[in-house]
Design an enzyme around this catalytic site. Structure first.
Site, PDB file in Angstrom:
ATOM      1  N   ARG A  39      -3.409 -10.255   4.220  1.00  0.00           N
ATOM      2  CA  ARG A  39      -3.287 -10.707   3.053  1.00  0.00           C
ATOM      3  C   ARG A  39      -2.544  -9.632   2.474  1.00  0.00           C
ATOM      4  O   ARG A  39      -2.345  -8.667   2.436  1.00  0.00           O
ATOM      5  CB  ARG A  39      -4.058  -9.369   3.130  1.00  0.00           C
ATOM      6  N   LYS A  96       1.338  -1.398  -0.062  1.00  0.00           N
ATOM      7  CA  LYS A  96       0.333  -0.040   0.293  1.00  0.00           C
ATOM      8  C   LYS A  96       0.737   1.286  -0.194  1.00  0.00           C
ATOM      9  O   LYS A  96       2.401   1.262   0.201  1.00  0.00           O
ATOM     10  CB  LYS A  96      -0.879   0.269   1.171  1.00  0.00           C
TER      11      LYS A  96
HETATM   12  N1  PMM Z   1      -7.204  -4.578   0.652  1.00  0.00           N
HETATM   13  C1  PMM Z   1      -7.587  -4.606  -0.125  1.00  0.00           C
HETATM   14  C2  PMM Z   1      -8.227  -5.248  -0.695  1.00  0.00           C
HETATM   15  N2  PMM Z   1      -9.222  -5.818   0.021  1.00  0.00           N
HETATM   16  N3  PMM Z   1      -9.470  -6.962   1.929  1.00  0.00           N
HETATM   17  C3  PMM Z   1      -9.374  -6.679   2.616  1.00  0.00           C
HETATM   18  N4  PMM Z   1      -9.781  -7.859   4.283  1.00  0.00           N
HETATM   19  N5  PMM Z   1      -8.176  -5.917   3.899  1.00  0.00           N
HETATM   20  C4  PMM Z   1      -7.245  -5.052   3.080  1.00  0.00           C
HETATM   21  O1  PMM Z   1      -6.950  -4.298   3.246  1.00  0.00           O
HETATM   22  C5  PMM Z   1      -7.860  -5.206   1.119  1.00  0.00           C
HETATM   23  C6  PMM Z   1      -9.213  -6.360   0.971  1.00  0.00           C
HETATM   24  C7  PMM Z   1      -7.072  -3.114  -0.823  1.00  0.00           C
HETATM   25  O2  PMM Z   1      -5.313  -4.025  -2.312  1.00  0.00           O
HETATM   26  P1  PMM Z   1      -5.305  -4.611  -3.600  1.00  0.00           P
HETATM   27  O3  PMM Z   1      -5.981  -4.022  -4.582  1.00  0.00           O
HETATM   28  O4  PMM Z   1      -4.619  -5.089  -3.742  1.00  0.00           O
HETATM   29  O5  PMM Z   1      -5.643  -6.295  -3.696  1.00  0.00           O
END
Ligand code: PMM
Length: 282
Positions: free
Chosen positions: A261, A221
Site C-alpha cells: 500500500r 512512514k
Molecule cells: N496505514 C495507514 C492507513 N491505512 N491500511 C493498511 N491496510 N495498512 C497500513 O499500513 C495502513 C492502512 C496510514 O498511512 P496513511 O495515513 O499514509 O494512509
C-alpha cells in the site's frame, strides 16, 4: 487463495500495488492535498495511470494522535470518490473501520474493505463482511490512534503480531467471514516503534506462514524518515521517502507479500516488477 476480487488481484503472479487516496485534511503523509472529492478523484485517476492495481480510498486519518472523524463526515469524504473511481473502472478498496461506511462504499462500487482495526473498532464490521462476502484486509491494531503510542509494548514483536493476527483471523471466521476473502496486514507504525517495524519487515515469512495473503503498508512512514535522517538528526521529509518505500516494496514482494500500500505508485510498481522478474528467473 483470495477470492471475490477481480481476477488480476486475487491470483496475481506478482505483488499487487495499492495506491493511497486519503481524502483527509490531516493524514501525516499527504494530509490536505486531495481533500475535496474532486481532488481525491483526480489523484486516484493519476495513481491508476501510474499503474495502481487497486486504489484505497480513506476519509479518516489514522496518524498517531488523530481523533476520530464523525461518520457523516467520513461518508461525505469517501463516497463520491469511491463512486467516481469505480465508474472509471478502478478496483477500489475503502479504508474504513465502520461497517456503515463499508456497506455504502461497496454499494458505490468498492470491491474490498480495508479495516485497519481488523474488525475490532466496530462490533458490526465482521458480521457485515460475513453477510456481504466482500473481501477484506484485517490489519494488526491495538487501539485508536489517539493513544496507540502507549500500546507499543512487546517482548517479542513478531510472535505477538503473528498471534494477534491469528486471533483476528479466528474471530473473522467465527463471525462467518470466508477464509479465502481475508488479507492480513501487520500494521506497520500502528502501536509500533521503528524497531518493531524493522523486525516485522525482517520476518514477513512468519506472517505469511499464517496462510493468508499479506499486505504491507510501509509507505512514507516515520521509521523510514528516521532511517534517512540528515547529519543533524532531522528526519527525511515525508514527500522524500518514496525511494525508501520502493525498497520496502521490492523486499516485501521478494518474500511473497500479496500487496503493498503506497502513496507513490510508479516506484513501487517498478520495484514489484523487478522482484517478480528475479523470482521468475530462479
Ligand atoms: N496505514 C495507514 C492507513 N491505512 N491500511 C493498511 N491496510 N495498512 C497500513 O499500513 C495502513 C492502512 C496510514 O498511512 P496513511 O495515513 O499514509 O494512509
Amino acid at each position: 487463495m483470495l477470492t471475490g476480487l477481480p481476477s488480476r488481484l486475487g491470483g496475481s503472479a506478482r505483488c499487487v500495488v495499492m495506491g493511497v487516496v486519503n481524502v483527509t485534511p490531516d493524514s501525516f503523509s499527504d494530509g490536505g492535498r486531495w481533500f475535496t472529492p474532486t481532488e481525491g478523484i483526480e489523484h486516484g485517476l493519476r495513481l491508476l495511470d501510474e499503474g495502481a492495481d487497486l486504489v484505497d480510498v480513506g476519509g479518516e486519518s489514522t496518524r498517531p494522535g488523530a481523533e476520530r472523524v464523525p461518520v457523516e463526515e467520513e461518508r461525505r469524504r469517501v463516497l463520491p470518490v469511491v463512486r467516481a473511481l469505480s465508474r472509471a473502472g478502478a478496483a477500489v478498496s475503502v479504508d474504513t473501520m465502520r461497517a456503515q461506511v463499508a456497506e455504502e462504499a461497496c454499494e458505490a462500487g468498492a470491491v474490498m474493505v480495508n479495516d485497519v482495526s481488523g474488525g475490532l473498532a466496530d462490533p458490526g464490521m465482521l458480521a457485515w463482511l460475513a453477510a456481504s462476502g466482500v473481501p477484506c484486509v484485517l490489519m494488526h491494531w491495538r487501539g485508536h490512534s489517539a493513544d496507540m503510542a502507549s500500546r507499543a509494548r512487546y517482548t517479542d514483536i513478531v510472535t505477538e503480531v503473528r498471534d494477534e493476527l491469528a486471533a483476528r483471523l479466528t474471530a473473522a471466521r467465527y463471525a462467518g467471514v470466508m477464509t479465502d476473502r481475508i488479507v492480513l496486514d501487520p500494521g506497520l507504525g500502528f502501536a509500533k516503534g521503528p524497531e518493531h517495524n524493522w523486525a516485522l519487515l525482517a520476518h514477513l515469512e512468519v506472517l505469511i506462514a499464517l496462510g493468508r495473503p499479506l499486505l504491507i503498508g510501509a509507505s512514507r512512514k516515520a521509521f523510514l524518515g528516521r532511517l534517512l535522517a540528515d547529519a543533524e538528526g532531522e528526519a527525511r521529509a515525508v514527500e522524500d521517502r518514496d525511494d525508501a518505500t520502493a525498497a520496502t516494496s521490492a523486499l516485501a514482494a521478494a518474500v511473497g507479500a500479496w500487496g503493498v500500500r503506497v502513496h507513490a505508485v510508479r516506484p513501487s510498481s517498478d520495484a514489484v516488477r523487478v522482484a517478480a522478474a528475479v523470482g521468475a528467473a530462479r
